[in-house]
Design a protein around this motif. Structure first.
Motif, mmCIF file in Angstrom:
data_model
loop_
_atom_site.group_PDB
_atom_site.id
_atom_site.type_symbol
_atom_site.label_atom_id
_atom_site.label_comp_id
_atom_site.label_asym_id
_atom_site.label_seq_id
_atom_site.Cartn_x
_atom_site.Cartn_y
_atom_site.Cartn_z
ATOM 1 N N LEU A 202 0.996 41.928 43.282
ATOM 2 C CA LEU A 202 -0.221 41.729 43.888
ATOM 3 C C LEU A 202 -1.079 41.013 43.253
ATOM 4 O O LEU A 202 -1.676 40.078 43.892
ATOM 5 N N GLN A 203 -1.027 40.856 41.907
ATOM 6 C CA GLN A 203 -1.452 39.891 41.154
ATOM 7 C C GLN A 203 -1.272 38.691 41.196
ATOM 8 O O GLN A 203 -1.975 37.561 41.340
ATOM 9 N N GLN A 204 0.054 38.577 41.690
ATOM 10 C CA GLN A 204 0.654 37.033 41.794
ATOM 11 C C GLN A 204 0.566 36.448 43.428
ATOM 12 O O GLN A 204 1.153 35.606 43.823
ATOM 13 N N GLU A 205 -0.042 37.404 44.013
ATOM 14 C CA GLU A 205 -0.279 37.120 45.407
ATOM 15 C C GLU A 205 1.084 37.237 46.259
ATOM 16 O O GLU A 205 1.138 36.520 47.163
ATOM 17 N N ARG A 206 2.024 37.982 45.779
ATOM 18 C CA ARG A 206 3.504 37.935 46.376
ATOM 19 C C ARG A 206 3.285 39.536 47.277
ATOM 20 O O ARG A 206 3.850 40.343 46.992
ATOM 21 N N THR A 207 2.697 39.329 48.534
ATOM 22 C CA THR A 207 2.200 40.452 49.030
ATOM 23 C C THR A 207 3.173 41.350 49.681
ATOM 24 O O THR A 207 3.141 42.569 49.455
ATOM 25 N N ASP A 208 4.320 40.546 50.270
ATOM 26 C CA ASP A 208 5.340 41.455 50.911
ATOM 27 C C ASP A 208 5.957 42.471 49.805
ATOM 28 O O ASP A 208 6.214 43.595 49.937
ATOM 29 N N GLU A 209 6.247 41.741 48.665
ATOM 30 C CA GLU A 209 6.977 42.594 47.614
ATOM 31 C C GLU A 209 6.136 43.652 47.082
ATOM 32 O O GLU A 209 6.297 44.744 46.958
#
Lengths: 281, 205
Positions: A202-209
Protein backbone atom coordinates in the motif's frame (compact mmCIF):
# COMPACT_ATOMS: atom_id res chain seq x y z
CA UNK A 1 16.32 3.32 40.58
CA UNK A 2 18.34 0.10 40.26
CA UNK A 3 22.10 0.06 39.85
CA UNK A 4 23.37 0.56 36.30
CA UNK A 5 23.42 -2.72 34.42
CA UNK A 6 23.17 -3.84 30.80
CA UNK A 7 19.37 -3.95 30.89
CA UNK A 8 18.76 -0.44 32.23
CA UNK A 9 21.93 1.22 30.90
CA UNK A 10 20.18 3.04 28.02
CA UNK A 11 17.49 4.38 30.39
CA UNK A 12 20.14 5.70 32.78
CA UNK A 13 21.95 7.43 29.91
CA UNK A 14 18.72 9.00 28.63
CA UNK A 15 17.79 10.25 32.07
CA UNK A 16 21.29 11.67 32.52
CA UNK A 17 21.39 13.53 29.18
CA UNK A 18 17.84 14.81 29.70
CA UNK A 19 18.71 16.05 33.20
CA UNK A 20 16.17 13.76 34.89
CA UNK A 21 18.39 12.22 37.58
CA UNK A 22 18.01 13.29 41.19
CA UNK A 23 21.06 14.36 43.20
CA UNK A 24 21.80 10.89 44.54
CA UNK A 25 21.38 9.22 41.15
CA UNK A 26 23.46 11.88 39.45
CA UNK A 27 26.31 11.32 41.88
CA UNK A 28 26.10 7.55 41.38
CA UNK A 29 26.03 7.92 37.59
CA UNK A 30 28.97 10.33 37.48
CA UNK A 31 31.06 8.06 39.70
CA UNK A 32 30.31 5.07 37.44
CA UNK A 33 31.11 7.11 34.37
CA UNK A 34 34.53 8.08 35.73
CA UNK A 35 35.42 4.41 36.01
CA UNK A 36 33.80 3.25 32.78
CA UNK A 37 35.23 4.73 29.58
CA UNK A 38 32.66 2.91 27.43
CA UNK A 39 29.80 4.48 29.37
CA UNK A 40 31.47 7.87 28.98
CA UNK A 41 31.63 7.34 25.21
CA UNK A 42 27.99 6.21 25.06
CA UNK A 43 26.90 9.31 26.96
CA UNK A 44 28.83 11.57 24.63
CA UNK A 45 27.37 9.87 21.55
CA UNK A 46 23.87 10.18 22.99
CA UNK A 47 24.44 13.89 23.70
CA UNK A 48 25.54 14.48 20.11
CA UNK A 49 22.56 12.56 18.73
CA UNK A 50 20.20 14.38 21.07
CA UNK A 51 21.58 17.80 20.05
CA UNK A 52 21.11 16.87 16.39
CA UNK A 53 17.53 15.74 17.02
CA UNK A 54 16.76 18.92 18.93
CA UNK A 55 18.07 20.96 16.01
CA UNK A 56 15.85 19.06 13.58
CA UNK A 57 12.88 19.29 15.96
CA UNK A 58 13.22 23.07 16.27
CA UNK A 59 13.38 23.49 12.49
CA UNK A 60 10.31 21.29 12.05
CA UNK A 61 8.38 23.25 14.66
CA UNK A 62 9.14 26.64 13.11
CA UNK A 63 8.32 25.32 9.66
CA UNK A 64 4.97 23.99 10.91
CA UNK A 65 4.09 27.30 12.57
CA UNK A 66 4.94 29.21 9.38
CA UNK A 67 2.88 26.79 7.28
CA UNK A 68 -0.05 27.28 9.62
CA UNK A 69 0.31 31.09 9.44
CA UNK A 70 0.31 30.93 5.66
CA UNK A 71 -2.77 28.71 5.59
CA UNK A 72 -4.59 31.14 7.88
CA UNK A 73 -3.54 34.10 5.71
CA UNK A 74 -4.81 32.33 2.63
CA UNK A 75 -8.24 31.70 4.24
CA UNK A 76 -8.45 35.35 5.34
CA UNK A 77 -7.58 36.51 1.83
CA UNK A 78 -10.23 34.24 0.33
CA UNK A 79 -12.85 35.60 2.70
CA UNK A 80 -11.98 39.24 2.04
CA UNK A 81 -12.07 38.67 -1.70
CA UNK A 82 -15.74 37.64 -1.60
CA UNK A 83 -17.70 40.57 -3.07
CA UNK A 84 -20.25 42.00 -0.62
CA UNK A 85 -22.62 43.03 -3.43
CA UNK A 86 -22.47 43.42 -7.18
CA UNK A 87 -21.37 47.05 -7.58
CA UNK A 88 -22.69 47.34 -11.12
CA UNK A 89 -26.21 46.68 -9.88
CA UNK A 90 -26.08 49.36 -7.18
CA UNK A 91 -25.43 52.32 -9.44
CA UNK A 92 -28.46 52.09 -11.73
CA UNK A 93 -30.73 51.79 -8.69
CA UNK A 94 -29.36 55.02 -7.22
CA UNK A 95 -29.59 56.74 -10.59
CA UNK A 96 -33.34 56.14 -10.87
CA UNK A 97 -34.10 57.66 -7.48
CA UNK A 98 -35.69 61.07 -7.30
CA UNK A 99 -33.47 64.04 -6.45
CA UNK A 100 -33.56 65.13 -2.82
CA UNK A 101 -34.66 61.82 -1.42
CA UNK A 102 -32.40 59.65 0.71
CA UNK A 103 -30.42 56.98 -1.15
CA UNK A 104 -31.66 53.50 -0.37
CA UNK A 105 -29.01 50.82 -0.87
CA UNK A 106 -30.14 47.91 -2.93
CA UNK A 107 -28.91 45.41 -0.34
CA UNK A 108 -29.06 45.97 3.37
CA UNK A 109 -26.07 44.70 5.38
CA UNK A 110 -27.86 41.51 6.43
CA UNK A 111 -28.55 40.75 2.81
CA UNK A 112 -24.97 41.48 1.85
CA UNK A 113 -23.59 39.16 4.49
CA UNK A 114 -26.04 36.43 3.49
CA UNK A 115 -25.12 36.89 -0.15
CA UNK A 116 -21.42 36.80 0.72
CA UNK A 117 -21.84 33.63 2.74
CA UNK A 118 -23.89 32.03 -0.01
CA UNK A 119 -21.19 32.84 -2.56
CA UNK A 120 -18.55 31.52 -0.20
CA UNK A 121 -20.54 28.33 0.38
CA UNK A 122 -21.11 27.80 -3.33
CA UNK A 123 -17.42 28.49 -3.95
CA UNK A 124 -16.42 26.07 -1.21
CA UNK A 125 -18.69 23.33 -2.58
CA UNK A 126 -17.49 23.94 -6.12
CA UNK A 127 -13.83 23.73 -5.07
CA UNK A 128 -14.52 20.61 -3.01
CA UNK A 129 -16.33 18.94 -5.88
CA UNK A 130 -13.80 19.94 -8.51
CA UNK A 131 -10.74 18.91 -6.52
CA UNK A 132 -12.15 15.75 -4.97
CA UNK A 133 -10.42 12.59 -6.11
CA UNK A 134 -9.86 9.11 -4.67
CA UNK A 135 -6.11 9.79 -4.60
CA UNK A 136 -6.60 12.94 -2.56
CA UNK A 137 -8.89 11.30 0.01
CA UNK A 138 -6.54 8.34 0.25
CA UNK A 139 -3.49 10.55 0.78
CA UNK A 140 -5.27 12.59 3.46
CA UNK A 141 -6.27 9.50 5.39
CA UNK A 142 -2.91 7.81 5.19
CA UNK A 143 -1.08 11.02 6.13
CA UNK A 144 -3.35 11.51 9.17
CA UNK A 145 -3.14 7.94 10.48
CA UNK A 146 -0.14 6.76 12.46
CA UNK A 147 1.35 3.65 10.89
CA UNK A 148 0.20 0.44 12.50
CA UNK A 149 3.34 -1.13 13.92
CA UNK A 150 2.06 -3.74 16.36
CA UNK A 151 1.74 -7.45 15.65
CA UNK A 152 4.94 -8.39 17.40
CA UNK A 153 5.54 -11.58 19.26
CA UNK A 154 6.82 -10.12 22.50
CA UNK A 155 9.26 -12.88 23.33
CA UNK A 156 10.79 -12.58 19.88
CA UNK A 157 10.82 -8.85 19.36
CA UNK A 158 14.58 -8.38 19.68
CA UNK A 159 15.50 -11.37 17.56
CA UNK A 160 16.44 -11.06 13.94
CA UNK A 161 17.46 -14.63 13.22
CA UNK A 162 14.55 -15.76 11.05
CA UNK A 163 13.27 -14.16 7.86
CA UNK A 164 9.96 -13.50 9.63
CA UNK A 165 11.85 -11.55 12.32
CA UNK A 166 13.61 -9.56 9.62
CA UNK A 167 10.29 -8.79 7.95
CA UNK A 168 9.00 -7.47 11.28
CA UNK A 169 12.09 -5.36 11.96
CA UNK A 170 12.21 -3.85 8.46
CA UNK A 171 8.48 -3.12 8.70
CA UNK A 172 8.98 -1.31 11.99
CA UNK A 173 11.79 0.73 10.46
CA UNK A 174 9.51 1.60 7.54
CA UNK A 175 11.77 -0.09 4.95
CA UNK A 176 8.87 -1.33 2.86
CA UNK A 177 10.83 -2.44 -0.22
CA UNK A 178 12.83 -4.73 2.03
CA UNK A 179 9.65 -6.08 3.64
CA UNK A 180 8.33 -7.02 0.21
CA UNK A 181 11.63 -8.64 -0.80
CA UNK A 182 11.96 -10.67 2.41
CA UNK A 183 8.31 -11.72 2.33
CA UNK A 184 9.03 -13.39 -1.01
CA UNK A 185 11.61 -15.57 0.74
CA UNK A 186 9.20 -16.85 3.40
CA UNK A 187 8.13 -20.45 2.94
CA UNK A 188 4.99 -20.26 5.03
CA UNK A 189 4.09 -16.69 5.84
CA UNK A 190 1.66 -16.16 8.71
CA UNK A 191 -1.22 -13.66 8.66
CA UNK A 192 1.07 -11.19 10.52
CA UNK A 193 3.65 -11.19 7.73
CA UNK A 194 0.89 -11.05 5.11
CA UNK A 195 -0.60 -8.01 6.82
CA UNK A 196 2.83 -6.36 6.87
CA UNK A 197 3.46 -7.02 3.21
CA UNK A 198 -0.04 -5.70 2.41
CA UNK A 199 0.75 -2.47 4.24
CA UNK A 200 4.16 -2.30 2.53
CA UNK A 201 2.52 -2.69 -0.91
CA UNK A 202 0.00 0.00 0.00
CA UNK A 203 2.83 2.39 0.91
CA UNK A 204 4.58 1.58 -2.38
CA UNK A 205 1.28 2.13 -4.28
CA UNK A 206 1.19 -1.45 -5.51
CA UNK A 207 -2.53 -1.57 -5.05
CA UNK A 208 -3.39 -4.96 -6.53
CA UNK A 209 -0.84 -6.70 -4.32
CA UNK A 210 -2.05 -4.78 -1.27
CA UNK A 211 -5.68 -5.74 -1.92
CA UNK A 212 -4.70 -9.36 -2.40
CA UNK A 213 -2.70 -9.45 0.86
CA UNK A 214 -5.44 -7.84 2.99
CA UNK A 215 -8.05 -10.18 1.50
CA UNK A 216 -5.86 -13.13 2.48
CA UNK A 217 -5.63 -11.84 6.05
CA UNK A 218 -9.42 -11.45 6.22
CA UNK A 219 -9.90 -15.03 5.04
CA UNK A 220 -7.57 -16.39 7.71
CA UNK A 221 -9.58 -17.46 10.76
CA UNK A 222 -6.53 -17.07 13.02
CA UNK A 223 -6.30 -13.40 12.12
CA UNK A 224 -9.41 -12.35 14.06
CA UNK A 225 -7.39 -9.96 16.25
CA UNK A 226 -6.34 -7.83 13.31
CA UNK A 227 -9.30 -8.36 11.01
CA UNK A 228 -10.62 -4.82 11.69
CA UNK A 229 -7.25 -3.38 10.74
CA UNK A 230 -7.04 -5.49 7.61
CA UNK A 231 -10.57 -4.45 6.63
CA UNK A 232 -9.79 -0.77 7.12
CA UNK A 233 -6.59 -0.93 5.06
CA UNK A 234 -8.34 -3.00 2.41
CA UNK A 235 -10.90 -0.18 2.07
CA UNK A 236 -8.07 2.32 1.71
CA UNK A 237 -6.41 0.09 -0.88
CA UNK A 238 -9.68 0.07 -2.88
CA UNK A 239 -9.75 3.86 -2.60
CA UNK A 240 -6.16 4.05 -3.84
CA UNK A 241 -7.14 1.74 -6.70
CA UNK A 242 -10.06 3.96 -7.69
CA UNK A 243 -12.71 1.33 -6.78
CA UNK A 244 -14.72 4.10 -5.21
CA UNK A 245 -18.08 2.44 -4.61
CA UNK A 246 -16.54 -0.56 -2.84
CA UNK A 247 -14.21 1.64 -0.80
CA UNK A 248 -16.92 4.10 0.26
CA UNK A 249 -19.38 1.32 1.19
CA UNK A 250 -16.72 -0.42 3.29
CA UNK A 251 -15.70 2.79 5.05
CA UNK A 252 -19.37 3.69 5.72
CA UNK A 253 -19.90 0.24 7.27
CA UNK A 254 -16.78 0.65 9.41
CA UNK A 255 -18.06 4.01 10.63
CA UNK A 256 -21.47 2.64 11.62
CA UNK A 257 -20.09 -0.45 13.38
CA UNK A 258 -19.67 0.61 17.02
CA UNK A 259 -17.46 -2.44 17.74
CA UNK A 260 -15.04 -1.71 14.92
CA UNK A 261 -11.51 -0.60 15.87
CA UNK A 262 -11.64 2.17 13.24
CA UNK A 263 -15.16 3.41 13.97
CA UNK A 264 -13.86 6.78 15.23
CA UNK A 265 -11.18 7.30 12.65
CA UNK A 266 -13.50 8.78 10.03
CA UNK A 267 -14.75 12.33 10.65
CA UNK A 268 -18.20 13.49 9.49
CA UNK A 269 -16.59 15.85 6.99
CA UNK A 270 -14.47 13.03 5.57
CA UNK A 271 -17.55 10.79 5.20
CA UNK A 272 -19.46 13.61 3.54
CA UNK A 273 -16.60 14.06 1.07
CA UNK A 274 -16.55 10.30 0.43
CA UNK A 275 -20.27 10.44 -0.46
CA UNK A 276 -19.60 13.43 -2.71
CA UNK A 277 -16.83 11.43 -4.37
CA UNK A 278 -19.26 8.56 -4.96
CA UNK A 279 -21.68 10.99 -6.65
CA UNK A 280 -18.93 12.44 -8.79
CA UNK A 281 -17.70 9.15 -10.22
CA UNK B 1 -9.74 43.67 22.29
CA UNK B 2 -8.91 43.82 18.60
CA UNK B 3 -6.48 41.56 16.79
CA UNK B 4 -3.91 44.27 16.33
CA UNK B 5 -3.68 44.71 20.06
CA UNK B 6 -3.45 40.97 20.69
CA UNK B 7 -0.69 40.72 18.14
CA UNK B 8 1.55 43.42 19.60
CA UNK B 9 1.67 42.62 23.29
CA UNK B 10 5.17 41.10 23.30
CA UNK B 11 8.00 43.26 24.50
CA UNK B 12 11.53 41.99 23.82
CA UNK B 13 11.82 40.73 27.37
CA UNK B 14 8.57 38.72 27.00
CA UNK B 15 9.98 37.07 23.87
CA UNK B 16 13.17 36.05 25.66
CA UNK B 17 11.26 34.76 28.69
CA UNK B 18 8.93 32.73 26.50
CA UNK B 19 11.78 31.18 24.50
CA UNK B 20 13.51 30.20 27.73
CA UNK B 21 10.58 29.00 29.77
CA UNK B 22 7.40 28.48 27.73
CA UNK B 23 6.31 25.05 26.50
CA UNK B 24 5.05 26.41 23.21
CA UNK B 25 7.01 28.45 20.71
CA UNK B 26 3.93 29.08 18.58
CA UNK B 27 2.91 32.60 19.75
CA UNK B 28 6.50 33.82 19.84
CA UNK B 29 7.44 32.55 16.39
CA UNK B 30 4.26 34.13 15.00
CA UNK B 31 5.16 37.41 16.69
CA UNK B 32 8.70 37.28 15.26
CA UNK B 33 7.30 36.70 11.77
CA UNK B 34 4.72 39.47 12.07
CA UNK B 35 7.17 42.05 13.31
CA UNK B 36 10.33 41.19 11.37
CA UNK B 37 9.67 39.17 8.24
CA UNK B 38 8.88 42.08 5.92
CA UNK B 39 12.10 44.01 6.57
CA UNK B 40 14.24 40.88 6.18
CA UNK B 41 12.38 39.78 3.05
CA UNK B 42 12.80 43.22 1.54
CA UNK B 43 16.57 43.11 2.21
CA UNK B 44 16.92 39.66 0.61
CA UNK B 45 14.79 40.58 -2.39
CA UNK B 46 16.85 43.71 -3.04
CA UNK B 47 20.01 41.61 -2.94
CA UNK B 48 19.40 39.02 -5.66
CA UNK B 49 17.05 36.85 -3.61
CA UNK B 50 13.49 35.81 -4.32
CA UNK B 51 10.44 35.13 -2.12
CA UNK B 52 11.49 31.55 -1.49
CA UNK B 53 14.94 32.69 -0.33
CA UNK B 54 13.29 35.18 2.00
CA UNK B 55 11.16 32.39 3.55
CA UNK B 56 14.10 29.99 3.88
CA UNK B 57 16.58 32.46 5.30
CA UNK B 58 14.17 34.08 7.71
CA UNK B 59 13.31 30.63 9.05
CA UNK B 60 17.00 29.88 9.43
CA UNK B 61 17.49 33.21 11.21
CA UNK B 62 14.79 32.31 13.74
CA UNK B 63 16.48 28.94 14.40
CA UNK B 64 19.81 30.69 15.01
CA UNK B 65 18.15 33.36 17.18
CA UNK B 66 16.31 30.82 19.38
CA UNK B 67 19.53 28.84 19.86
CA UNK B 68 21.42 32.00 20.86
CA UNK B 69 18.72 32.87 23.40
CA UNK B 70 18.59 29.34 24.79
CA UNK B 71 22.33 29.35 25.32
CA UNK B 72 22.03 32.60 27.25
CA UNK B 73 24.06 34.48 24.63
CA UNK B 74 21.51 37.18 23.84
CA UNK B 75 22.51 40.08 26.06
CA UNK B 76 19.96 42.58 24.87
CA UNK B 77 22.54 45.17 23.78
CA UNK B 78 20.38 45.74 20.73
CA UNK B 79 16.68 45.10 20.13
CA UNK B 80 15.44 41.73 18.88
CA UNK B 81 14.49 43.41 15.60
CA UNK B 82 18.06 44.64 15.05
CA UNK B 83 19.53 41.35 16.16
CA UNK B 84 17.30 39.15 14.00
CA UNK B 85 17.88 41.39 11.00
CA UNK B 86 21.63 41.05 11.52
CA UNK B 87 21.41 37.26 11.70
CA UNK B 88 19.38 37.11 8.49
CA UNK B 89 21.73 39.56 6.76
CA UNK B 90 24.78 37.52 7.72
CA UNK B 91 23.13 34.29 6.63
CA UNK B 92 22.26 35.81 3.26
CA UNK B 93 25.75 37.29 2.80
CA UNK B 94 27.26 33.87 3.45
CA UNK B 95 24.91 32.36 0.90
CA UNK B 96 25.88 34.93 -1.73
CA UNK B 97 29.55 34.28 -1.03
CA UNK B 98 28.93 30.58 -1.45
CA UNK B 99 27.36 31.29 -4.83
CA UNK B 100 30.15 33.74 -5.75
CA UNK B 101 27.65 36.55 -6.01
CA UNK B 102 28.11 40.04 -4.62
CA UNK B 103 25.64 42.10 -2.66
CA UNK B 104 23.80 44.43 -4.98
CA UNK B 105 22.86 46.95 -2.37
CA UNK B 106 24.07 46.80 1.18
CA UNK B 107 21.99 49.07 3.33
CA UNK B 108 22.45 48.56 7.01
CA UNK B 109 19.41 50.00 8.70
CA UNK B 110 20.43 48.77 12.07
CA UNK B 111 23.60 49.45 13.99
CA UNK B 112 25.34 46.42 15.41
CA UNK B 113 28.31 46.23 17.73
CA UNK B 114 31.36 44.36 16.50
CA UNK B 115 31.13 41.98 19.43
CA UNK B 116 27.53 41.10 18.63
CA UNK B 117 28.40 40.59 14.97
CA UNK B 118 31.14 38.12 15.95
CA UNK B 119 28.74 36.29 18.23
CA UNK B 120 26.21 36.04 15.43
CA UNK B 121 28.80 34.71 12.98
CA UNK B 122 29.85 32.05 15.52
CA UNK B 123 26.25 30.95 15.99
CA UNK B 124 25.74 30.81 12.24
CA UNK B 125 28.82 28.60 11.85
CA UNK B 126 27.46 26.32 14.56
CA UNK B 127 24.11 26.17 12.78
CA UNK B 128 25.87 25.17 9.55
CA UNK B 129 27.70 22.32 11.27
CA UNK B 130 24.39 21.03 12.61
CA UNK B 131 22.70 21.41 9.22
CA UNK B 132 25.43 19.32 7.56
CA UNK B 133 24.46 16.39 9.75
CA UNK B 134 20.71 16.64 9.26
CA UNK B 135 20.85 14.46 6.15
CA UNK B 136 21.79 11.56 8.39
CA UNK B 137 18.37 11.72 10.02
CA UNK B 138 16.77 11.16 6.63
CA UNK B 139 18.64 7.85 6.38
CA UNK B 140 16.91 6.62 9.53
CA UNK B 141 13.51 6.23 7.88
CA UNK B 142 10.29 7.97 8.89
CA UNK B 143 9.34 5.78 11.83
CA UNK B 144 12.73 6.05 13.49
CA UNK B 145 12.88 9.78 12.97
CA UNK B 146 9.41 10.20 14.44
CA UNK B 147 10.03 8.13 17.54
CA UNK B 148 13.38 9.79 18.27
CA UNK B 149 11.99 13.30 17.78
CA UNK B 150 9.07 12.51 20.05
CA UNK B 151 11.41 11.29 22.77
CA UNK B 152 14.38 13.66 22.46
CA UNK B 153 12.70 16.84 21.18
CA UNK B 154 9.14 16.76 22.41
CA UNK B 155 10.17 14.93 25.61
CA UNK B 156 7.09 12.72 25.41
CA UNK B 157 6.96 9.74 27.79
CA UNK B 158 7.19 6.27 26.22
CA UNK B 159 3.60 5.61 27.32
CA UNK B 160 2.37 8.33 24.94
CA UNK B 161 4.83 7.44 22.19
CA UNK B 162 3.74 3.83 21.92
CA UNK B 163 0.08 4.84 21.66
CA UNK B 164 0.78 7.57 19.14
CA UNK B 165 2.94 5.33 16.95
CA UNK B 166 0.55 2.40 17.11
CA UNK B 167 2.96 -0.04 18.77
CA UNK B 168 1.49 -2.98 20.61
CA UNK B 169 3.18 -2.30 23.96
CA UNK B 170 5.32 0.30 25.62
CA UNK B 171 8.20 -2.19 25.63
CA UNK B 172 8.02 -2.54 21.83
CA UNK B 173 8.31 1.25 21.54
CA UNK B 174 11.19 1.29 24.02
CA UNK B 175 13.08 -1.37 22.02
CA UNK B 176 12.36 0.45 18.80
CA UNK B 177 13.69 3.72 20.21
CA UNK B 178 16.81 1.92 21.41
CA UNK B 179 17.44 0.39 17.97
CA UNK B 180 16.82 3.70 16.20
CA UNK B 181 19.21 5.53 18.51
CA UNK B 182 21.89 2.92 17.86
CA UNK B 183 21.33 3.30 14.14
CA UNK B 184 21.75 7.07 14.42
CA UNK B 185 24.95 6.63 16.42
CA UNK B 186 26.28 4.24 13.77
CA UNK B 187 25.52 6.82 11.07
CA UNK B 188 27.31 9.50 13.08
CA UNK B 189 30.34 7.21 13.45
CA UNK B 190 30.48 6.89 9.67
CA UNK B 191 31.22 10.65 9.55
CA UNK B 192 33.98 11.07 12.15
CA UNK B 193 35.04 14.52 10.98
CA UNK B 194 31.57 16.03 11.17
CA UNK B 195 30.96 14.26 14.45
CA UNK B 196 34.16 15.74 15.84
CA UNK B 197 33.08 19.24 14.78
CA UNK B 198 29.77 18.71 16.48
CA UNK B 199 31.48 17.41 19.61
CA UNK B 200 33.66 20.54 19.75
CA UNK B 201 30.58 22.73 19.49
CA UNK B 202 28.93 20.94 22.39
CA UNK B 203 32.10 21.11 24.45
CA UNK B 204 32.36 24.88 23.85
CA UNK B 205 28.85 25.32 25.12
Amino acid sequence: MDNINNTNRADWIDRYVQGNLNTEELQKFQTTMQQDATLQQEVEDTQIAQALLQHQGLRNEIQAIRASMKAEESITETLTEIPSAPIALEEPVEATEEKGTETVPMYQWGGRIAAGLAIFLIGFLTVQYATLSPERLYEEKVAADPPYLGLSNRSMEDRQDTIADQVRVEYQFGNFEEVIRLYGELEKPTFAETFRVGYAHLQQERTDEAINAFQQVLQDQNAFMISDKAEYYLALAYLQDGQIETAVDMLENIHTDSDHDYEDSLSSLYLWRLRLLKMKY
Amino acid sequence: MNNKKIQSVYEDQDVIEAILHSNSLDPIVRHLYRTNFDSVASYIRSNSGNDEDAEDFFQEAIVVFINIVRKGNFRGDSSIKTFLYSIARNLWRNELKRQNRALMRETNYYEQSEKEERGIQDSISENEVKNQLLDLLEKLGDNCKKILLMFYYENLPMKEIFQHMGYETEQVARNMKYRCMNKLKELLNEHPEMKQNFRSLLANG
